[in-house]
Design an enzyme around this catalytic site. Structure first.
Site, mmCIF file in Angstrom:
data_model
loop_
_atom_site.group_PDB
_atom_site.id
_atom_site.type_symbol
_atom_site.label_atom_id
_atom_site.label_comp_id
_atom_site.label_asym_id
_atom_site.label_seq_id
_atom_site.Cartn_x
_atom_site.Cartn_y
_atom_site.Cartn_z
ATOM 1 N N GLY A 143 48.856 60.306 -30.061
ATOM 2 C CA GLY A 143 48.949 61.428 -30.991
ATOM 3 C C GLY A 143 50.315 62.073 -30.984
ATOM 4 O O GLY A 143 50.868 62.423 -32.033
ATOM 5 N N TYR A 191 31.839 54.343 -26.054
ATOM 6 C CA TYR A 191 33.150 54.479 -26.694
ATOM 7 C C TYR A 191 33.243 53.546 -27.892
ATOM 8 O O TYR A 191 33.636 53.950 -28.991
ATOM 9 C CB TYR A 191 34.243 54.168 -25.681
ATOM 10 C CG TYR A 191 35.639 54.082 -26.256
ATOM 11 C CD1 TYR A 191 36.351 55.232 -26.589
ATOM 12 C CD2 TYR A 191 36.250 52.843 -26.478
ATOM 13 C CE1 TYR A 191 37.634 55.155 -27.116
ATOM 14 C CE2 TYR A 191 37.523 52.750 -27.006
ATOM 15 C CZ TYR A 191 38.214 53.907 -27.318
ATOM 16 O OH TYR A 191 39.489 53.826 -27.834
#
Length: 264
Positions: A20, A154
């Site tokens: 990010g 996940y």
């Protein structure tokens, strides 16, 4: 290719570190006004200051909000009413055997990895459609296609992101708004580096040896044969956020080093 996103506002969730942060840096370098997001004000402020120092002339600000909750997403939207580029990057992972995953972990992973993007897309997509320009990108994973047995919860969330992304793309038909997913493979972000360091300690190896063994043991089909760098993933995301990527919509773009054995 000269990517210029001057005049555009980009929100990157979970951008105080890792992929990010690299995406935020890449977007800032194109001239976009970048909003860094994380859960704590201290980390957000530090990340924003780091970007301002790293990218000359960067237009960057930070908003602390926990996007894993409805209240956190609402607070973020209230603080940032308009966005041109939404990068749904916030996410968590944890290796854990299926029989050891309690109900609350399934719910927690879904809230963080899926619902954060759902809520923010629901808030920002209508205005993008009204302005007839926008970019939404979900940071998924090759685990969406190759569900890892060591963290099925996940993988489930990453597959769900592909479904949400494609469904939203269908809503943009005939417009200049696009919705896509990017699928990284094993990437040496801060969180993964900690995981690899723990593996190295457990096995009496160097970090480099542990990383190489992980890829060969758990991602044996990798053509890259190494962990990717965060900048390598960010490059794909910056492109798909650009004006030049106008013909790419509803796609699941792989940046996973050839792990997935398919020509599609």
């Amino acid at each position: 290719m000269n990517i210029d996103l001057s005049g555009k506002t980009a929100l990157v969730t979970g951008s105080t570190s890792g992929i990010g942060h690299a995406i935020a840096k890449g977007l800032a370098a194109t001239g976009a006004s970048v909003v860094v997001n994380g859960r704590t004000q201290a980390k957000v402020d530090a990340a924003a200051a780091g970007l301002a120092k790293a990218v000359a002339g960067a237009k960057v600000r930070g908003i602390a909000a926990d996007v894993s909750t409805a209240a956190g997403c609402a607070a973020l939207v209230a603080a940032l009413p308009q966005v041109d580029i939404l990068i749904n990057n916030a996410g968590i992972f944890e290796p854990k055997g299926f029989l050891d995953i309690p109900d609350e972990d399934w719910s927690r992973f879904f809230d963080v990895n899926v619902m954060s993007g759902v809520r923010l897309a629901r808030a920002y997509l209508p205005q993008m459609l009204k302005r007839n320009w926008g970019r939404i990108v979900f940071i998924s994973s090759e685990s969406a296609l190759n569900i890892p047995q060591e963290m099925i919860h996940y993988g489930m969330t990453k597959t769900a992101q592909l479904a949400v992304s494609r469904g939203l793309a269908e809503m943009t038909r005939g417009t200049a708004v696009t919705v896509n997913s990017v699928l990284p493979g094993p990437t040496m972000s801060e969180g993964v580096e900690t995981f690899v360091k723990d593996l190295a300690k457990q096995n009496g190896q160097s970090v480099e040896e542990a990383a190489s063994q992980f890829v060969k043991q758990f991602r044996l089909t990798s053509l890259l044969q190494r962990f990717a760098g965060v900048e390598e993933i960010a490059n794909m995301v910056v492109y798909i956020s650009s004006k030049q990527a106008s013909a790419t919509n509803g796609a699941a773009l792989r940046a996973e080093g050839g792990i997935v054995q398919t020509i599609g």
